[in-house]
Design a protein around this motif. Structure first.
Motif, mmCIF file in Angstrom:
data_model
loop_
_atom_site.group_PDB
_atom_site.id
_atom_site.type_symbol
_atom_site.label_atom_id
_atom_site.label_comp_id
_atom_site.label_asym_id
_atom_site.label_seq_id
_atom_site.Cartn_x
_atom_site.Cartn_y
_atom_site.Cartn_z
ATOM 1 N N SER A 32 0.806 -1.228 0.000
ATOM 2 C CA SER A 32 0.000 0.000 0.000
ATOM 3 C C SER A 32 0.835 1.272 0.000
ATOM 4 O O SER A 32 1.837 1.364 0.700
ATOM 5 C CB SER A 32 -0.915 0.033 1.232
ATOM 6 O OG SER A 32 -1.800 -1.049 1.206
ATOM 7 N N CYS A 62 -0.189 5.710 -0.369
ATOM 8 C CA CYS A 62 -1.282 6.668 -0.567
ATOM 9 C C CYS A 62 -1.047 7.451 -1.859
ATOM 10 O O CYS A 62 -0.044 7.272 -2.557
ATOM 11 C CB CYS A 62 -1.401 7.598 0.637
ATOM 12 S SG CYS A 62 -0.122 8.861 0.733
ATOM 13 N N VAL A 89 -8.310 8.486 8.691
ATOM 14 C CA VAL A 89 -8.362 8.103 7.277
ATOM 15 C C VAL A 89 -8.136 9.275 6.313
ATOM 16 O O VAL A 89 -8.097 9.063 5.102
ATOM 17 C CB VAL A 89 -9.667 7.347 6.914
ATOM 18 C CG1 VAL A 89 -9.823 6.115 7.782
ATOM 19 C CG2 VAL A 89 -10.879 8.235 6.980
ATOM 20 N N LEU A 118 -3.371 11.020 6.907
ATOM 21 C CA LEU A 118 -3.026 9.605 6.741
ATOM 22 C C LEU A 118 -1.662 9.191 7.243
ATOM 23 O O LEU A 118 -0.651 9.788 6.887
ATOM 24 C CB LEU A 118 -3.016 9.281 5.242
ATOM 25 C CG LEU A 118 -4.244 8.732 4.544
ATOM 26 C CD1 LEU A 118 -3.836 8.305 3.138
ATOM 27 C CD2 LEU A 118 -4.851 7.581 5.281
ATOM 28 N N VAL A 149 -0.426 5.507 6.444
ATOM 29 C CA VAL A 149 -1.038 4.398 5.696
ATOM 30 C C VAL A 149 -1.249 3.168 6.578
ATOM 31 O O VAL A 149 -2.332 2.577 6.610
ATOM 32 C CB VAL A 149 -0.197 4.046 4.444
ATOM 33 C CG1 VAL A 149 -0.721 2.784 3.774
ATOM 34 C CG2 VAL A 149 -0.243 5.208 3.455
ATOM 35 N N ALA A 194 -4.099 3.753 9.016
ATOM 36 C CA ALA A 194 -5.407 3.770 8.354
ATOM 37 C C ALA A 194 -5.829 2.359 7.963
ATOM 38 O O ALA A 194 -6.992 1.974 8.089
ATOM 39 C CB ALA A 194 -5.343 4.672 7.113
ATOM 40 N N LYS A 195 -4.857 1.588 7.514
ATOM 41 C CA LYS A 195 -5.127 0.213 7.110
ATOM 42 C C LYS A 195 -5.572 -0.610 8.325
ATOM 43 O O LYS A 195 -6.559 -1.353 8.256
ATOM 44 C CB LYS A 195 -3.831 -0.351 6.508
ATOM 45 C CG LYS A 195 -3.998 -1.560 5.662
ATOM 46 C CD LYS A 195 -2.682 -1.824 4.932
ATOM 47 C CE LYS A 195 -2.849 -3.012 4.020
ATOM 48 N NZ LYS A 195 -1.762 -3.143 3.077
ATOM 49 N N MET A 229 -9.119 0.564 9.448
ATOM 50 C CA MET A 229 -10.220 0.071 8.609
ATOM 51 C C MET A 229 -10.399 -1.438 8.774
ATOM 52 O O MET A 229 -11.520 -1.946 8.738
ATOM 53 C CB MET A 229 -9.996 0.448 7.143
ATOM 54 C CG MET A 229 -10.161 1.937 6.856
ATOM 55 S SD MET A 229 -11.721 2.640 7.435
ATOM 56 C CE MET A 229 -12.870 1.767 6.378
ATOM 57 N N ALA A 258 -6.494 13.332 2.422
ATOM 58 C CA ALA A 258 -5.539 12.251 2.164
ATOM 59 C C ALA A 258 -4.580 12.557 1.025
ATOM 60 O O ALA A 258 -3.542 11.925 0.896
ATOM 61 C CB ALA A 258 -6.297 10.964 1.866
#
Lengths: 170, 730
Positions: free
Chosen positions: B67, B69, B197, B200, B202, B205-206, B209, B605
């Motif tokens: 991942s 962003c 989210v 950010l 990453v 946020a991952k 979620m 973001a």
């Protein structure tokens, strides 16, 4: 339709637009063309809570694609083996008929090449056994790709969990 | 690859110090760390024939995976952008006048060294200050500053997490970053405007979620409904700046319902009597008019968290430079964590571990190479202000000293990848403070607002074009992480370690000349890795080297806290020394009326403060900056959705933008995105785009939370008027 599904699990999407940039950088696109888009909506109220909506718009890879029919040179093609709709740049003359024909606005104009560009599920990556750029690098993992029925679908399980939790709290 | 890949080459300062093999033909993979914001995600860079063709997250960091962003992906466009400093520049006209001349590295570095000499003669070594954005590479910048005999290193936390950091120190004895939230097992996460989210990180946020999908509850508290609010299971649209009142009442109710971890508290927490006294009148009914949250809702919340404890986390905030009691918001959130007994338990706050916890050795510090600096800090951090961490300082007090020469004068200032004209309030005031400086240096990959006012701009190579010092990140499993050089620089730029070395080599101070005396980055890395059992070759194999196979928790019997008493101090000894209360009374907030509103700000973001808008792809995605305003207040001012409005913060600067009339902002506040309104003519895509909220924060440079030191940015009250074709309405 292509044999693939590119699933957007909206509940898990944060609207960060990373997919758009992953797509563009993989296709070497500057400002202008956006082969995939996240369309974001202002929060709406659901059961007293704000809820955001994001709609993911790549190409749908139609069964009988308007863009392929509109193309005068055969640049716009549907791949025999898996149904991916793609453009062969060496044949594209930049007439934009496909852009006009597509009902979804999926085909994009690339001012750097004076040709069109569109989502082809990153077929070069797929052929190399990889996933499309947007799926590979998605921040939350809300995008998934593969042959339909083989891609995990979180929705039934999530809904089942939801109704069980509702029951427990009532 | 050879472990000890050090090539001693006689180098003149005009030679760029590339790592060996960079630029070689063919396809290779290089481990780097993203440089598009200050989070610095580890990543893999694919290079083909000297050109970067693919960026993704480093798969060896499992929590991140591939991942990245939007900002991270757009890094390719930072690289290809010509609108960045391409050679050293020396100011040719007035400061800020925008006239520059190109200079060679030798000329620019000699100029800097000469001015430093003048500064040291006039003010001593302590008259040199540097600020950066903090993070894992500060060993380099601290070493540079200390080598010159100055204690005055600052990170950017005066405008970011300084309040949360110092609040954590006053309670636990360590900074807020030392507690890592185990979201994977957390049952209820409480966020005070921590917009996970959109603002950010990453990995975070991952994980967030993932936890939400798994059914974690999330209570989100913010006058504005962000996208994080849209993912939460409870949203409280509190009155602006009222979160401390809310926390006092939550603590009151936790004590009232006796739902705290009594065993944990008895063993590890001191000051419970003080706490009871501090919250005795803060009933759920008392807080109602202050926050707008009903007493019944608050009680239901406490009942709910009681059932989920200890897997309940109160996030003490990241960007916490908000108002004058932000320190206490963060401190009371941290107290709630202690009351939940969530420290060092799965699903709670896990302690960051140093390599030594796992029997390993940490990186050899560069700062060990320079003599200890005995001078007091100019901001009083750690001395006159014992509650401020001297390791990060509070940079607004450096600006105050530039102006007043109290407690002593500052003559030279380095801004390394830090833009105080964007990140701190009232750039006009900052500019005034800097007027008397003998030297202002901006070291950056881009033209910042601050850089435009500097005397010298030293172009740093982009993160893809340079290698950095290695970094060590403590966590449940500590890691060493590497930013290797992927490609050769496109322009006449240099990596930071080389720039600082070259400045030090030009001084008369022997210790300074030797502090960073490494010929190559590999030689520097070997110094850092000495004794760790890790080699450069191993670092290059994975980019991130874990120092333990799996995390282990410290058994509860062995928990200790580095406070004066060894306990979690609700009544803090350090705050007492500073003459501050550990939990003061809530300062009630008057509701702004008529044309007056509290100004709130945030990022999305796709934006990292001011540094993203000139990137072609991020500029393309940048939302149109609008002013969120509540329908009730808008109607009273005759403002309809989409109308043009003027916003003024009491100074000369007035911003003009369109109104977004929405109930998702509290009626007492208006909101706009931060990072807009740039003025540097050479960064043409960002130039003039939108309104600079920091310019509306008029008179706020020295308005800070005295306990935490962080700026009080949301103490800004603005006037909002509808604009008509003829001008302003009314």
């Amino acid at each position: 339709m292509s044999k693939y599904i590119l699933r957007h699990d909206e509940a898990n999407c944060i609207g960060c637009l990373a997919c758009e940039v992953h797509c563009k950088t993989n296709k070497d696109l500057g400002p202008g063309p956006n082969p995939c888009r996240i369309i974001a909506f202002d929060p709406v109220e659901v059961n007293g809570l704000p809820r955001a909506h994001f709609v993911f718009m790549p190409c749908f890879h139609c069964e009988d694609p308007w863009c392929v029919r509109a193309c005068p040179t055969g640049a716009m093609q549907k791949r025999e083996k898996d149904g991916i709709v793609f453009v062969e740049p060496s044949l594209c003359i930049g007439c934009k008929s496909c852009i006009a024909a597509c009902p979804w606005g999926a085909v994009q104009w690339n001012p750097a090449t004076n040709k069109v560009i569109k989502c082809d599920y990153c077929k070069d990556r797929i052929d190399a056994g990889l996933q499309p750029a947007c799926v590979t690098k998605c921040v939350t993992g809300c995008l998934s790709f593969g042959e339909a029925n083989e891609v995990p679908d979180p929705r039934r399980e999530r809904y089942a969990r939801y109704i069980v939790a509702e029951e427990a709290s009532s | 690859m050879a472990d000890n890949d050090v090539r001693r080459v006689a180098m003149t300062s005009s030679m760029a110090p590339n790592v060996s093999g960079v630029g070689a033909p063919g396809r290779r993979m290089v481990y780097s760390m993203c440089g598009m914001c200050a989070v610095r995600c580890p990543m893999e860079v694919t290079v083909e024939d000297g050109r970067v063709t693919w960026l993704q997250g480093n798969l060896h960091d499992e929590a991140l995976g591939a991942s990245l962003c939007a900002k991270g992906a757009a890094g390719l466009f930072l690289e290809s952008d010509d609108e960045r400093p391409q050679t050293p520049l020396i100011r040719a006209g007035e400061r800020g006048g925008g006239r520059w001349r190109r200079a060679s590295w030798d000329e620019a570095l000699d100029y800097v060294a000469e001015k430093l000499k003048e500064t040291i003669e006039a003010f001593g070594g302590r008259g040199i200050a540097l600020s950066d954005r903090g993070g894992p590479f500060v060993d380099l910048t601290r070493t540079f500053v200390h080598a010159l005999g100055s204690p005055n290193y600052f990170n950017h936390d005066a405008g970011c997490m300084g309040n949360a950091h110092n609040a954590s120190r006053s309670l636990y004895g360590f900074g807020a970053a030392e507690l890592i939230f185990d979201l994977q097992h957390c049952k209820h996460l409480v966020l005070y405007g921590r917009n996970i989210v959109e603002s950010l990180m990453v990995k975070e946020a991952k994980a967030f979620m993932g936890a939400v999908a798994r059914g974690m509850r999330c209570t989100y508290i913010d006058p504005r409904a962000t996208i994080t609010a849209c993912k939460a299971t409870r949203y409280w649209q509190v009155r602006p700046k009222s979160d401390y009142a809310l926390n006092l009442a939550i603590i009151h109710e936790v004590l009232e319902q006796e739902v705290y971890d009594k065993e944990f508290v008895a063993r590890f927490v001191s000051g419970m009597d003080y706490l009871r006294e501090a919250v005795k009148d803060a009933t759920p009914e008392w807080q109602e008019p202050h926050t707008g949250v009903t007493a019944a809702e608050l009680r239901a919340f406490v009942t709910e968290i009681a059932a989920d404890a200890p897997q309940v986390i109160f996030h003490p905030g990241w960007m916490s430079a908000r108002h004058k009691q932000s320190f206490y918001v963060s401190r009371s959130a941290a107290i709630l964590n202690a009351l939940m007994g969530n420290i060092e338990v799965p699903g709670g706050c896990v302690l960051g571990k140093a390599p030594e916890h796992y029997g390993r050795t940490g990186l050899h510090q560069l700062i060990d190479r320079v003599p200890e600096v005995k001078e007091p800090r100019v901001d009083g951090a750690g001395a006159a202000r014992p509650q401020w961490d001297p390791a990060i300082g509070m940079v607004h007090q450096a600006f105050a000293a530039m102006e007043t020469e109290q407690p002593y004068g500052i003559g030279a200032y380095f801004a390394y990848r830090h833009d105080p004209f964007t990140g701190l309030p009232d750039p006009e005031a900052t500019q005034r403070a800097m007027e008397k400086l003998k030297l202002i240096v901006s070291i950056d990959v881009r033209y910042s607002e601050m850089g435009w006012f500097a005397d010298v701009i030293l172009p740093e190579s982009t993160y893809l074009e340079r290698a950095n010092i290695l970094c060590q990140m403590n966590g449940p499993v500590p890691v060493f992480s590497m930013r290797d050089q992927a490609i050769v620089p496109r322009f006449d730029s240099r990596p930071a370690w080389w720039i600082f070395r070259e400045i030090l080599r030009r001084t008369d101070i022997k210790e300074a000349r030797e502090a960073l005396d490494f010929e190559t980055i590999e030689e520097l890395w070997n110094y850092q890795l000495d004794g760790t059992g890790v080699t450069i070759a191993e670092m290059r194999e994975t980019g991130v080297v874990k120092l333990a196979a799996a995390p282990t928790l410290i058994p509860r019997d062995e928990l200790t806290f580095p406070t004066p008493s060894g306990k979690i101090e609700i009544e803090s000894e350090v705050l007492k020394q500073a003459g501050l209360e550990s939990l003061p009374k809530y300062m009630p907030k008057e509701a702004p009326t008529g044309e007056k509103f509290t100004l709130l700000f945030a990022k999305t973001a796709t934006l990292a403060q001011g540094q993203s808008l000139n990137n072609p792809l991020l500029n393309e995605r940048a939302p149109k900056q609008v002013l969120w305003i509540h329908p009730d207040r808008a109607a009273a001012l005759g403002i309809a959705d989409g109308d043009e409005v003027e916003v003024n913060g009491g100074g000369r600067y007035t911003g003009c933008l369109r109104a977004k009339v929405t109930r998702w902002i509290h009626p007492e506040a208006v909101f706009m995105l931060h990072g807009y309104g740039a003025t540097v003519p050479l960064a043409r895509r960002a130039l003039g785009l939108g309104v600079a909220d920091q310019r509306l924060q008029h008179g706020k440079l020295y308005d800070f939370d005295p306990a935490g030191g962080g700026c009080a940015l949301t103490e800004t009250v603005v006037q909002v008027k509808r604009r008509t074709p003829e001008g302003v309405a009314g």
